[in-house]
Each structure stands twice: as C-alpha cells, then as structure tokens.
Design a protein around this motif. Structure first.
Motif, PDB file in Angstrom:
ATOM      1  N   ARG A 170       0.847  -1.186   0.000  1.00 16.77           N
ATOM      2  CA  ARG A 170       0.000   0.000   0.000  1.00 16.77           C
ATOM      3  C   ARG A 170       0.890   1.246   0.000  1.00 16.77           C
ATOM      4  N   LYS A 171       1.125   1.770  -1.200  1.00  8.49           N
ATOM      5  CA  LYS A 171       2.027   2.902  -1.350  1.00  8.49           C
ATOM      6  C   LYS A 171       1.299   4.229  -1.511  1.00  8.49           C
ATOM      7  N   LYS A 172      -0.031   4.175  -1.467  1.00  7.54           N
ATOM      8  CA  LYS A 172      -0.847   5.352  -1.767  1.00  7.54           C
ATOM      9  C   LYS A 172      -0.392   5.875  -3.120  1.00  7.54           C
ATOM     10  N   ASP A 173      -0.077   7.150  -3.228  1.00  2.37           N
ATOM     11  CA  ASP A 173       0.390   7.680  -4.511  1.00  2.37           C
ATOM     12  C   ASP A 173       1.890   7.987  -4.479  1.00  2.37           C
ATOM     13  N   TRP A 174       2.601   7.391  -3.521  1.00  2.00           N
ATOM     14  CA  TRP A 174       4.040   7.633  -3.385  1.00  2.00           C
ATOM     15  C   TRP A 174       4.807   6.929  -4.503  1.00  2.00           C
ATOM     16  N   LYS A 175       5.879   7.574  -4.947  1.00  2.82           N
ATOM     17  CA  LYS A 175       6.771   7.036  -5.971  1.00  2.82           C
ATOM     18  C   LYS A 175       8.187   7.012  -5.404  1.00  2.82           C
ATOM     19  N   GLU A 221       8.988  -0.004 -11.332  1.00  5.43           N
ATOM     20  CA  GLU A 221       8.322   0.636 -10.203  1.00  5.43           C
ATOM     21  C   GLU A 221       9.104   1.814  -9.617  1.00  5.43           C
TER      22      GLU A 221
END
Length: 163
Positions: A18-23, A41
């Motif tokens: 679960r990275k939300k919208d993190w890159k 990724e």
C-alpha cells in the motif's frame, strides 16, 4: 553503488503493498544505474548538481539514504534544510546529528531491508499533519550546523590556540 544500499531500498520498496500515490526516485550515475532503470516501479535520474537537487527535493515527500558505508553524508543536512522527513541507515555519520527518530524521520539498521521497509511504511502511513510536523522538525534540526555556528567554532579554536 553497492555501498549505497540501493538493492535493499528497492527490495523494501517492492514489498510495500500500500504505497498510496508515493513514488520512488533514485538519483545518481553509479554502477547500478542501468540495473535500477530496469525496475519499472522506480524512476532513475542521472546525477544532478546541488542547485537542481533542490528542485527534486521540492517534489519529494521524504528523503532516504540506505547506505551500508557512509562516513558523513552532507546530503542528509541538505534534505533537512529542504524540510524533508528523512530515513537513513545507522552508518551515516550525519544521521544522529540531523535525525531524531519519530521527530523528523527514522534511523534503521544498515543492511536490514525489513527495518528500512517499516520506516518507509511509517512515512507513507503518516497523515498530512504528521508529515508536516516531521517536515518542520527537519528544518529545525538543519539549524544545528549553520555558517555562523561554524564560523564561531573556528574563531573560538583560533583564540584558544593563541593562548
């Protein structure tokens, strides 16, 4: 380079569900660059000069330095000055100066990708208010070493040597 701990960083990142919208963006021209570019990724940027690094810091939500060997790491001070929450390994000489765990970031055991992964999850799962506190606290920590403090320290040493 291997000593920067990037393989552990990538492994930890890929295991986070679960990275939300993190890159994840990696910056540098080391020997692992081409290998890292194959990992879809993450984004890999070439080395950039400090004045342009500030622009990348402005886009970031956190700074991570997963080094296996790192005598000091000026970039930690730069990231704190840029108001970023910071995650760094315990071998980074600057880490205990500019990072207070749970105050402006986290320090993890070098080479322990699971510890690094948990630190990354802690940041990702932080609320906007929590991230703002971490950010503001990083800026406060960045003031531990300033040009005026360094100048005063140098002058005091010079005065002591005259005696």
């Amino acid at each position: 380079e291997e000593i920067k701990g990037l393989k552990n960083l990538v492994r930890a990142w890929l295991e986070i569900k679960r990275k939300k919208d993190w890159k994840l963006t990696v910056i540098g021209n080391g020997s692992l660059r081409d290998e890292l570019k194959k990992v879809k990724e993450i984004t890999v940027l070439d080395f950039i000069q400090p004045e342009l690094l500030v622009k990348e810091f402005d886009k970031a939500g956190c700074f991570i330095l997963p080094s296996i060997i790192e005598p000091w790491a000026l970039v930690i001070h730069e990231a704190a000055s840029a108001r970023l929450p910071i995650i760094a390994s315990d071998v980074c000489g600057a880490a205990p100066v500019f990072i207070t765990p749970n105050y402006n970031g986290y320090i993890f055991d070098s080479g322990d990708y699971k510890d690094l992964k948990q630190c990354m999850i802690n940041i990702i799962d932080s609320s906007d208010d929590e991230l703002m506190k971490l950010s503001n606290n990083s800026f406060l920590k960045s003031k531990l070493i300033t040009p005026s403090i360094v100048a005063a320290s140098l002058v005091s040493v010079l005065k002591m040597n005259k005696k």
